[in-house]
Design a protein around this motif. Structure first.
Motif, PDB file in Angstrom:
ATOM      1  N   GLN A  61       0.811  -1.222   0.000  1.00 32.39           N
ATOM      2  CA  GLN A  61       0.000   0.000   0.000  1.00 32.39           C
ATOM      3  C   GLN A  61       0.846   1.275   0.000  1.00 32.39           C
ATOM      4  OE1 GLN A  61      -0.269  -2.497   2.227  1.00 32.39           O
ATOM      5  NE2 GLN A  61      -2.240  -3.432   1.753  1.00 32.39           N
ATOM      6  N   HIS A 105      -0.270   7.146  -0.750  1.00 31.74           N
ATOM      7  CA  HIS A 105      -1.138   5.970  -0.729  1.00 31.74           C
ATOM      8  C   HIS A 105      -2.332   6.240  -1.626  1.00 31.74           C
ATOM      9  CE1 HIS A 105       1.235   4.843   2.798  1.00 31.74           C
ATOM     10  NE2 HIS A 105       1.191   6.134   3.059  1.00 31.74           N
ATOM     11  N   ASP A 127      -5.850   2.334   2.102  1.00 35.56           N
ATOM     12  CA  ASP A 127      -4.453   1.932   1.941  1.00 35.56           C
ATOM     13  C   ASP A 127      -3.562   2.552   3.018  1.00 35.56           C
ATOM     14  OD1 ASP A 127      -5.041   0.334  -0.202  1.00 35.56           O
ATOM     15  OD2 ASP A 127      -3.980   1.546  -1.693  1.00 35.56           O
ATOM     16  N   LEU A 128      -3.842   3.797   3.394  1.00 36.68           N
ATOM     17  CA  LEU A 128      -3.084   4.426   4.477  1.00 36.68           C
ATOM     18  C   LEU A 128      -3.287   3.647   5.774  1.00 36.68           C
ATOM     19  CD1 LEU A 128      -1.330   6.658   5.737  1.00 36.68           C
ATOM     20  CD2 LEU A 128      -3.412   8.041   5.942  1.00 36.68           C
ATOM     21  N   TYR A 141      -1.338   0.430   5.636  1.00 40.85           N
ATOM     22  CA  TYR A 141       0.080   0.754   5.845  1.00 40.85           C
ATOM     23  C   TYR A 141       0.374   0.911   7.334  1.00 40.85           C
ATOM     24  CZ  TYR A 141       3.880   4.263   6.262  1.00 40.85           C
ATOM     25  OH  TYR A 141       4.993   4.985   6.643  1.00 40.85           O
TER      26      TYR A 141
END
Length: 95
Positions: A34, A59, A64-65, A68
């Protein structure tokens, strides 16, 4: 796209310590799906208000953040950073 920026002020601000810590951050590249891009910058002014290291990651989405943030590689880096940092500030924004 989501941009995640974190500034770190280290307990040990020697050039060697800053470079070692920057290498830990850079090592995330290619390890987390990600993480679309990563940039690690070192302060060049060294003023009283300066932070030592800037981490900029990109991202695709907020999801996705979040992925991560909880990824095992990021968690290990976060543990390291909690030991070496004096302070940290961050900002996340849609870019």
């Amino acid at each position: 796209m989501v941009t995640h920026i974190v500034l770190f002020k280290l307990k040990d601000r020697s050039p060697e310590s800053v470079e070692r810590t920057a290498a830990v951050l850079r090592a995330m590249e290619g390890q987390i799906e990600q993480l679309k891009s990563i940039e690690v910058g070192l302060d060049v002014l060294h003023s009283e208000r300066s932070y030592d290291i800037a981490l900029i990651t990109k991202h695709e989405s907020m999801d996705d953040l979040q992925a991560y943030q909880v990824h095992p590689v990021h968690k290990k880096v976060s543990e390291h950073m909690s030991q070496v940092r004096e302070a940290a500030v961050s900002v996340d924004f849609i870019s």
